[in-house]
Design an enzyme around this catalytic site. Sequence first.
Site, mmCIF file in Angstrom:
data_model
loop_
_atom_site.group_PDB
_atom_site.id
_atom_site.type_symbol
_atom_site.label_atom_id
_atom_site.label_comp_id
_atom_site.label_asym_id
_atom_site.label_seq_id
_atom_site.Cartn_x
_atom_site.Cartn_y
_atom_site.Cartn_z
ATOM 1 C CG ASN A 57 2.541 -6.447 4.601
ATOM 2 O OD1 ASN A 57 1.778 -6.968 5.530
ATOM 3 N ND2 ASN A 57 3.820 -6.213 4.863
ATOM 4 C CB ILE A 58 1.358 -10.931 0.143
ATOM 5 C CG1 ILE A 58 -0.171 -11.296 1.084
ATOM 6 C CG2 ILE A 58 1.577 -12.218 -0.180
ATOM 7 C CD1 ILE A 58 -1.193 -11.872 -0.122
ATOM 8 C CD GLU A 59 7.515 -8.105 3.232
ATOM 9 O OE1 GLU A 59 8.373 -8.717 3.971
ATOM 10 O OE2 GLU A 59 7.253 -6.883 3.765
ATOM 11 C CB CYS A 68 0.801 -2.414 -0.119
ATOM 12 S SG CYS A 68 2.167 -1.921 -0.393
ATOM 13 C CD GLU A 70 -2.280 0.319 2.116
ATOM 14 O OE1 GLU A 70 -1.558 -0.934 1.879
ATOM 15 O OE2 GLU A 70 -1.799 1.210 2.638
ATOM 16 C CB CYS A 101 3.278 3.024 -0.768
ATOM 17 S SG CYS A 101 2.617 1.968 -1.797
ATOM 18 C CB CYS A 104 -1.129 1.818 -2.058
ATOM 19 S SG CYS A 104 -0.898 0.239 -1.935
HETATM 20 N N1 THU Z 1 3.174 -1.825 3.202
HETATM 21 C C1 THU Z 1 1.883 -2.106 3.080
HETATM 22 O O1 THU Z 1 1.365 -3.028 3.090
HETATM 23 N N2 THU Z 1 0.890 -0.775 3.062
HETATM 24 C C2 THU Z 1 1.635 0.343 3.232
HETATM 25 O O2 THU Z 1 0.677 1.472 3.306
HETATM 26 C C3 THU Z 1 2.826 0.624 3.482
HETATM 27 C C4 THU Z 1 3.713 -0.508 3.367
HETATM 28 C C5 THU Z 1 3.933 -3.043 3.271
HETATM 29 C C6 THU Z 1 4.677 -3.408 2.077
HETATM 30 C C7 THU Z 1 5.993 -4.259 2.737
HETATM 31 O O3 THU Z 1 5.431 -5.452 2.812
HETATM 32 C C8 THU Z 1 6.075 -3.684 4.091
HETATM 33 O O4 THU Z 1 4.921 -2.985 4.394
HETATM 34 C C9 THU Z 1 7.288 -2.705 4.098
HETATM 35 O O5 THU Z 1 7.483 -1.805 3.478
#
Ligand code: THU
Length: 146
Positions: A57-59, A68, A70, A101, A104
């Site tokens: 994941n890259i915020e 996310c 995935e 989520c 995704c």
């Molecule tokens: N996130 C994912 O990368 N994949 C998931 O299946 C659920 C959520 C990440 C998004 C965000 O960066 C962090 O988790 C919190 O929601």
Amino acid sequence: MRTRRVAPGPAAPPRDVLRELVRCARSARRNAHAPYSKFAVGSALRTRAGEIVTGCNIENATFGLTVCAERVAVWKAISEGLGPFTDVVVVADSPRPTPPCGPCRQILWEFCGDLNVHLAGSSSARVTTYRLSDLLPLPFDGRNLG
Ligand code: THU
């Protein structure tokens, strides 16, 4: 009553293949850029030919532009011309397994079809497997556009 017909999806992967996928997802998770949620996620996507593409994941400071793990894996794979896909692994460090989520699930469905979705923790050997069609019943996709 109408029953929903889903074409048979890929078989479950052999144990050693799944172990390698989980290892790759855990390794990708270490690259997660999650300074806001502090929730690091790793993912590994497997093609029918056995290639593995990972994502984390890259915020983003605006939060809404976060991607996310995935979807990062899917975009990487598609941009490299890879597919079709059989399995995706999602790894996080949480008391209960982290499922993909909603957005995704939609992207996985459209680009990967009814693949196996394996949920794992950051260290335990326990892996829980679902079919994407069970996580996303009655999906909307290109077929609905006529
Ligand atoms: N996130 C994912 O990368 N994949 C998931 O299946 C659920 C959520 C990440 C998004 C965000 O960066 C962090 O988790 C919190 O929601």
